[in-house]
Motif scaffolding. Structure first.
Motif, PDB file in Angstrom:
ATOM      1  N   ALA A 172      11.959  -5.673  -7.064  1.00  0.00           N
ATOM      2  CA  ALA A 172      12.054  -4.736  -8.125  1.00  0.00           C
ATOM      3  C   ALA A 172      10.581  -4.537  -8.742  1.00  0.00           C
ATOM      4  CB  ALA A 172      12.881  -5.126  -9.362  1.00  0.00           C
ATOM      5  N   LEU A 173       9.752  -5.712  -8.907  1.00  0.00           N
ATOM      6  CA  LEU A 173       8.600  -5.703  -9.207  1.00  0.00           C
ATOM      7  C   LEU A 173       7.659  -4.892  -8.106  1.00  0.00           C
ATOM      8  CD1 LEU A 173       7.988  -8.898 -11.245  1.00  0.00           C
ATOM      9  CD2 LEU A 173       8.469  -6.770 -12.055  1.00  0.00           C
ATOM     10  N   LEU A 174       7.833  -5.288  -6.756  1.00  0.00           N
ATOM     11  CA  LEU A 174       6.926  -4.941  -5.735  1.00  0.00           C
ATOM     12  C   LEU A 174       7.010  -3.278  -5.660  1.00  0.00           C
ATOM     13  CD1 LEU A 174       5.005  -5.311  -3.163  1.00  0.00           C
ATOM     14  CD2 LEU A 174       7.418  -5.551  -1.908  1.00  0.00           C
ATOM     15  N   ARG A 175       8.032  -2.893  -5.774  1.00  0.00           N
ATOM     16  CA  ARG A 175       8.445  -1.411  -5.572  1.00  0.00           C
ATOM     17  C   ARG A 175       8.468  -0.521  -6.800  1.00  0.00           C
ATOM     18  NH1 ARG A 175      10.767  -4.152  -1.534  1.00  0.00           N
ATOM     19  NH2 ARG A 175      10.860  -3.168   0.541  1.00  0.00           N
ATOM     20  N   LYS A 176       8.107  -1.383  -8.143  1.00  0.00           N
ATOM     21  CA  LYS A 176       8.098  -0.597  -9.485  1.00  0.00           C
ATOM     22  C   LYS A 176       9.457   0.166  -9.663  1.00  0.00           C
ATOM     23  CE  LYS A 176       3.623  -2.003  -9.966  1.00  0.00           C
ATOM     24  NZ  LYS A 176       3.437  -2.635  -8.684  1.00  0.00           N
ATOM     25  N   GLN A 177      10.525  -0.534  -9.652  1.00  0.00           N
ATOM     26  CA  GLN A 177      11.702  -0.090  -9.986  1.00  0.00           C
ATOM     27  C   GLN A 177      12.453   0.149 -11.055  1.00  0.00           C
ATOM     28  OE1 GLN A 177      14.390  -2.495  -7.108  1.00  0.00           O
ATOM     29  NE2 GLN A 177      13.795  -1.418  -5.135  1.00  0.00           N
ATOM     30  N   ASP A 178      11.968  -0.604 -12.106  1.00  0.00           N
ATOM     31  CA  ASP A 178      12.445  -0.795 -13.349  1.00  0.00           C
ATOM     32  C   ASP A 178      11.586   0.107 -14.120  1.00  0.00           C
ATOM     33  OD1 ASP A 178      14.334  -2.455 -12.517  1.00  0.00           O
ATOM     34  OD2 ASP A 178      13.110  -4.049 -13.160  1.00  0.00           O
ATOM     35  N   GLY A 179      12.344   0.884 -14.983  1.00  0.00           N
ATOM     36  CA  GLY A 179      11.747   1.698 -16.157  1.00  0.00           C
ATOM     37  C   GLY A 179      10.872   2.758 -15.801  1.00  0.00           C
ATOM     38  N   VAL A 180      10.032   3.346 -16.670  1.00  0.00           N
ATOM     39  CA  VAL A 180       9.391   4.794 -16.568  1.00  0.00           C
ATOM     40  C   VAL A 180       7.891   4.261 -16.037  1.00  0.00           C
ATOM     41  CG1 VAL A 180       8.557   6.629 -17.307  1.00  0.00           C
ATOM     42  CG2 VAL A 180      10.787   6.061 -18.120  1.00  0.00           C
ATOM     43  N   ARG A 181       7.383   4.458 -14.879  1.00  0.00           N
ATOM     44  CA  ARG A 181       6.314   3.944 -14.650  1.00  0.00           C
ATOM     45  C   ARG A 181       4.933   4.892 -14.982  1.00  0.00           C
ATOM     46  NH1 ARG A 181       8.167  -1.190 -13.766  1.00  0.00           N
ATOM     47  NH2 ARG A 181       5.877  -1.517 -13.321  1.00  0.00           N
ATOM     48  N   ALA A 182       3.897   4.162 -14.759  1.00  0.00           N
ATOM     49  CA  ALA A 182       2.409   4.804 -15.320  1.00  0.00           C
ATOM     50  C   ALA A 182       2.134   5.569 -14.001  1.00  0.00           C
ATOM     51  CB  ALA A 182       1.547   3.693 -15.805  1.00  0.00           C
ATOM     52  N   MET A 183       1.264   6.686 -14.130  1.00  0.00           N
ATOM     53  CA  MET A 183       0.702   7.251 -13.008  1.00  0.00           C
ATOM     54  C   MET A 183      -0.342   6.210 -12.190  1.00  0.00           C
ATOM     55  SD  MET A 183      -1.527  10.649 -12.657  1.00  0.00           S
ATOM     56  CE  MET A 183      -0.022  11.574 -13.126  1.00  0.00           C
ATOM     57  N   TRP A 184      -1.004   5.473 -12.946  1.00  0.00           N
ATOM     58  CA  TRP A 184      -1.817   4.379 -12.392  1.00  0.00           C
ATOM     59  C   TRP A 184      -1.326   3.119 -12.572  1.00  0.00           C
ATOM     60  CZ3 TRP A 184      -5.226   6.046  -9.162  1.00  0.00           C
ATOM     61  CH2 TRP A 184      -5.793   7.715  -9.402  1.00  0.00           C
ATOM     62  N   GLU A 185      -0.663   2.492 -11.729  1.00  0.00           N
ATOM     63  CA  GLU A 185       0.222   1.114 -11.740  1.00  0.00           C
ATOM     64  C   GLU A 185      -0.926   0.107 -11.320  1.00  0.00           C
ATOM     65  OE1 GLU A 185       3.420  -0.136 -12.795  1.00  0.00           O
ATOM     66  OE2 GLU A 185       3.531   1.938 -13.652  1.00  0.00           O
TER      67      GLU A 185
END
Length: 269
Positions: free
Chosen positions: A153-166
């Motif tokens: 989930a963290l590797l793929r940034k699956q949770d929440g509304v993500r930033a444009m620059w992660e």
């Protein structure tokens, strides 16, 4: 006793350290491994995070048994081994990390542009391990093996509304390893802070305490990232906030084991 947070507000119950477990047999094994140098992020980002410290009475730590001293020494030995790209064991650990992260995806080599997908700064991950050494690779591998749902989930940034620059996943992981080493005074002979002393108690009860706290802290950091609506340039602020939350949870009187920490519930297998 009780302490007040930096703003003079919330009172936090601090557990007593008068009773140290007599078990020294819980600490065995593990390679000798990491930390010298720093990644580009590390050099810029963590000095101010790691500088905060609450001094404690050294008498808290005078009653350690020889086996307990050995338990601490083994972890300290882990943090002095740098990643060695010519070491077969280190190479195999890096291969294993890839296949836990991307099962079924063929890796073209230990130097490959594919590594950028995992959040390394370049095509050779070994250059990023200078900030955390081999233990930072072990931490990532432990996370992937023991809490695969949270890891992916963290590797793929699956949770929440993500930033444009992660934040880059793997480099963030190296930073977390480095922060924990500093936070718990592991490069010193004995812990010099209350949280360092508490960590030592947890370590005596569970030899994988450092690795488990790494997983909790990584998940905690991502939660802070989302709550703060952070972007790449906010990483240092997020790390500061994460450290404060980790300290608060370790100081709770109810935290007698790692599993008692509120943020432990964030981890999913």
């Amino acid at each position: 006793m009780r302490v007040v947070d930096g703003k003079g507000g919330l009172l936090v119950a601090v557990r007593r350290l008068s009773q140290w477990p007599a078990r020294g047999s819980g600490c065995h094994s593990s390679h000798a491994e990491v930390v010298t140098g720093s990644t580009a992020w590390l050099g810029r980002g963590l000095a101010c995070v790691c500088a905060q410290r609450r001094e404690i009475d050294g008498r808290l730590l005078l009653n350690l048994t020889p086996s307990q001293e050995e338990c601490l020494r083994r972890l300290q030995n882990r943090i002095i081994v740098t990643y060695d790209s010519s070491n077969k064991e280190h190479q195999e650990a890096l291969w294993a990390l890839w296949y836990y992260a991307y099962p079924g995806v063929e890796l073209h080599g230990l130097i490959s542009n594919q590594w950028k997908e995992m959040g390394w700064q370049g095509k050779d991950p070994s250059t990023d391990f200078r900030g955390g050494g081999f233990i930072s690779l072990e931490n990532l591998l432990f996370f992937a093996k023991n809490y695969p749902k949270s890891f992916h989930a963290l590797l793929r940034k699956q949770d929440g509304v993500r930033a444009m620059w992660e934040y880059p996943f793997s480099v963030a992981g190296v930073n977390i390893t480095f922060m924990l080493i500093q936070m718990f005074d592991l490069q010193a002979g004995r812990p010099r802070s209350m949280v360092g002393a508490i960590f030592l108690k947890l370590l005596l009860e569970n030899e994988r305490a450092f690795d488990m706290l790494y997983c909790i802290t990584f998940k905690m950091m991502d939660q802070q990232w989302l709550a703060m609506h952070a972007s790449y340039m906010d990483f240092n602020l997020v790390m500061k906030s994460t450290r404060r939350q980790l300290e608060r949870e370790l100081l709770l009187e109810d935290t007698q084991r790692i599993e008692d920490m509120p943020s432990y519930r964030l981890l999913k297998r």
